[in-house]
Enzyme design. Structure first.
Site, PDB file in Angstrom:
ATOM      1  CB  ALA A  40      -1.004   0.045   1.152  1.00 26.87           C
ATOM      2  N   GLY A  67       2.517   2.509  -2.583  1.00 27.32           N
ATOM      3  CA  GLY A  67       2.146   3.203  -3.825  1.00 27.32           C
ATOM      4  C   GLY A  67       0.737   3.768  -3.737  1.00 27.32           C
TER       5      GLY A  67
END
Ligand code: RIB
Length: 311
Positions: A250, A252
């Site tokens: 998570a 990105g």
């Protein structure tokens, strides 16, 4: 405060904690097993909500326990679920994440209800799209639904952000032409442009590929190095913040949700927004799980202020 409409996936993440990935034919034991709320779209929504944006989510869950759990998680995070539909006799999306001790992950997705999302689902949220600051999508839900959302947004002059993840090669040209800001990582960029991202020259060429299609802003995320940011006025690498990664899941997505919350519609504060987004994802990698590790605006702003004071 930005209003952001996100079209995307909702998953429950099943996390298998392992020292290293198994080799073909090898059997290994996991050191732990945990679950967390996740899904690329959902993570981006939570990142936006915790950055104080108003988030409208368009997606689907199944009529199972995971679906109710995820809807509750959305509500707890203040995300508007009016346009999250329930598919009967279907399971909610799930991810199986092999999390190595290094913090790196390998992910296998079971799409479930995410792949039931249709352009008709999107049209129900037309008024919300037309009054958003940004519309954001990724590739864990069907592309026709995303194209419908981006068409509505374009007609209304609302900028669109495409996070082309996970990587795929069969992206319709129409979708790229409806995109205002694209945020691939190096692999995703290469699978679209055919240009390997190896140095600044290849980053510039990759960005030009997107600009030639009418994409105003390009951010190629480069992991620990930071991100290459390109508009008609700016081409530079914005460095990442160095931290010890425990779980990169998570990271990105946090970047995208935070970016969409911070950015002006005309992208005029792109560099400042990338710095805010990058600081946000530096928190996400420092603890386990997707939803549980995404930081709030107050945490990110405090850390940025401390950095400023420390020069
Ligand atoms: O980007 C991380 C996410 O990818 C995980 O939360 C998992 O659900 C997969 O969708």
């Amino acid at each position: 405060m930005n209003k952001v409409t996100i079209i995307g996936s909702i998953n429950v993440d099943n996390i298998l904690h392992v020292k290293n990935l198994p080799q073909p034919g090898e059997t290994i034991a996991m050191s732990n097993f945990s679950k967390a709320a996740g899904g690329k779209g959902a993570n981006q929504a939570v990142a936006g909500a915790r950055a104080d944006s108003k988030i409208i989510f368009i997606g689907r869950v199944g009529d199972d326990e995971n679906g109710s759990y995820m809807l509750n998680q959305f509500k707890e995070n203040g995300i508007d679920t009016t346009y999250v539909s329930v598919t009967p006799n279907q399971n909610t999306g799930q991810a199986y994440i092999l999390l190595q001790e290094s913090g790196q992950n390998s992910i296998i997705i079971q799409h479930g209800a995410n792949f039931d999302l249709t352009p008709a689902d999107v049209r129900k949220a037309e008024n919300e799209i037309r009054t958003s600051n940004f519309v954001v999508a990724q590739f864990e839900t069907p592309i026709p639904a995303t194209i419908e959302a981006f068409r509505i947004a374009r007609q209304a002059g609302i900028p669109t952000i495409l996070n082309p993840a996970p990587a795929r090669e069969d992206i319709p040209q129409e979708l790229l032409e409806l995109t205002d800001l694209i945020t691939p990582n190096e692999t995703e960029s290469e699978s679209i442009t055919g240009i390997a991202v190896t140095d600044e020259e290849s980053m510039r060429k990759s960005a030009d590929y997107f600009h030639d299609l009418g994409v105003r802003g390009v951010i190629i995320t480069l992991g620990k190095t930071g991100s290459y940011v390109s508009t008609s006025k700016l081409q530079e690498i914005v460095p990442a913040f160095t931290v010890k990664a425990v779980d990169t899941t998570a990271a990105g997505d946090t970047f995208i949700g935070a970016l969409a919350s911070e950015l002006n519609r005309d992208l005029s504060n792109l560099k400042e927004s990338v710095i805010y987004a990058s600081k946000s994802s530096s928190f996400t990698v420092q603890s386990l799980g997707a939803f549980p590790s995404i930081p709030r605006r107050s945490t990110v702003e405090k850390a940025l202020k401390e950095d400023e004071l420390n020069g």
